[in-house]
Design an enzyme around this catalytic site. Structure first.
Site, PDB file in Angstrom:
ATOM      1  CB  THR A  71      -0.910  -0.010   1.243  1.00  0.00           C
ATOM      2  OG1 THR A  71      -1.748  -1.157   1.158  1.00  0.00           O
ATOM      3  CG2 THR A  71      -1.766   1.230   1.336  1.00  0.00           C
ATOM      4  CB  THR A 116       0.578  -3.555   6.332  1.00  0.00           C
ATOM      5  OG1 THR A 116      -0.684  -3.638   5.680  1.00  0.00           O
ATOM      6  CG2 THR A 116       1.147  -2.149   6.241  1.00  0.00           C
ATOM      7  CG  ASP A 117      -2.176  -7.771   3.646  1.00  0.00           C
ATOM      8  OD1 ASP A 117      -2.505  -6.740   4.264  1.00  0.00           O
ATOM      9  OD2 ASP A 117      -2.833  -8.233   2.680  1.00  0.00           O
TER      10      ASP A 117
HETATM   11  N1  DGL Z   1      -1.737  -5.962  -0.719  1.00  0.00           N
HETATM   12  C1  DGL Z   1      -1.493  -5.732   0.675  1.00  0.00           C
HETATM   13  C2  DGL Z   1      -0.022  -5.989   0.980  1.00  0.00           C
HETATM   14  O1  DGL Z   1       0.824  -5.727   0.144  1.00  0.00           O
HETATM   15  C3  DGL Z   1      -1.852  -4.339   1.018  1.00  0.00           C
HETATM   16  C4  DGL Z   1      -1.783  -4.067   2.472  1.00  0.00           C
HETATM   17  C5  DGL Z   1      -0.842  -2.983   2.829  1.00  0.00           C
HETATM   18  O2  DGL Z   1       0.247  -2.867   2.295  1.00  0.00           O
HETATM   19  O3  DGL Z   1      -1.207  -2.225   3.733  1.00  0.00           O
HETATM   20  O4  DGL Z   1       0.299  -6.442   2.044  1.00  0.00           O
END
Ligand code: DGL
Length: 331
Positions: free
Chosen positions: A15, A95-96
């Protein structure tokens, strides 16, 4: 002495590299579309903190990361840390699965130089995005001498977390990360303030070096619920090296599943009882006779971190179960 620290910023997507159609899009946006240079271009203040060098290592959402991605990231971060001109590394990341990559690095990097993993919950295009501030604070932390020797850190929402403990606990809010025993410190006005250290071994204290790991064993996770069919476990047999059972409560195993997990252990699969609750410990020989069944229990590692630790503990020479069990209480 340099006037500013030399920091490498490695981009992998997420993100923090996303872009929404409008400023109101805080949770719906295209992920992993901005390069790390584009992300930094809207943060000119970062150049006052450090001499920055960037590299686009990957460009994808962290939900896609597999063991090969972990090895690739780990080896590249290690290369950077070996460079005498580099004082610290910042890794931008979705973040995932930040907590998994960060824990993997925390256990396998052989350096006391600061490594900070950072993401954001809102893309840079959103109103009140946390992207620039999180990245700014990550660079502050990576460039500060007080961050040396603390293992891999995750910076989010003004908090500095140890990679060992941090977990994404919210799918949507800016306050998405938590550690069961609290953060190690805060970032206050561009300065890290530490209040505690982790007591568990990491980086230079572990037996695992990313430079020597070429592959990882296959470890899978089974998530428990009352109606879980035995077939979900049987499917993995012959197809995996380790199974983390994310049990209910204190790693409880429904009666109709005990047989399949015992069979797995007899067949040489390392079975680890964990908890799906998100925090707390699992007591060995408590709810289940682990010693009789040849099972392992986590200490307090959540299932996704237990998977990382078990892969490392099983890597290299074959290990006795007792040695694998001991790893959960040491790291
Ligand atoms: N697609 C998710 C990731 O890359 C988005 C979540 C994020 O980065 O906050 O982990």
């Amino acid at each position: 002495m340099r006037d500013k620290p030399n920091i490498v910023v490695l981009g992998t997507g997420g993100t923090i590299a996303g872009r929404g159609a409008s400023h109101a899009n805080t949770a719906a946006y295209a992920c992993s579309v901005l390069t790390i240079d584009e992300v930094l271009a809207v943060l000119p203040q970062a150049h006052a903190l450090a001499n920055l060098r960037t590299e686009q290592l990957l460009q994808t959402g962290s939900e896609n990361f597999n063991n090969e991605h972990l090895l690739l990231i780990g080896k590249r971060v290690s290369d950077m840390l070996e460079d005498a001109d580099v004082d610290g590394v910042v890794l931008t990341h979705g973040t995932d699965t930040i907590e998994e990559t960060a824990y993997f690095l925390h256990l396998t990097l052989k350096s006391v130089k600061p490594v900070v993993v950072v993401g954001s919950m809102r893309p840079p295009s959103a109103m009140s995005s946390d992207a620039s501030l999180n990245l700014y604070e990550a660079i502050c932390v990576a460039g500060h001498p007080a961050s040396r020797g603390r293992g891999v850190l995750v910076v989010s929402n003004d908090e500095i977390h140890t990679a060992r403990d941090v977990v994404k606990t919210n799918s949507f809010k800016l306050e998405a990360f938590g550690s069961p025993y609290g953060p190690l410190g805060y970032v206050v006005e561009g300065q890290p303030r530490y209040y505690r250290t982790t007591s568990r071994d990491h980086t230079v204290m572990t037996p695992w070096s990313i430079d020597r790991i070429e592959s990882l064993p296959k470890v899978d996770i089974v998530y428990a619920y009352g109606a879980l069919d035995e077939q979900a476990i049987v499917t993995f047999l012959g197809n995996t090296d380790g199974l983390v059972y994310a049990g209910t409560g204190n790693g409880n195993v429904a009666e109709h599943l005990v047989g399949a997990l015992r069979r797995a252990a007899r067949d040489g699969v390392q079975v680890v009882r964990a908890s799906r609750t998100g925090s707390g410990v699992v007591v060995r020989d408590g709810a289940q006779p682990d010693s009789d069944y040849g099972w392992i229990v986590v200490d307090d590692q959540v299932p996704q971190k237990a998977r990382i630790l078990l892969m490392l503990a099983m890597s290299g020479e074959p290990k006795e179960r007792d040695a694998l069990q001991a790893a959960f209480h040491r790291y």
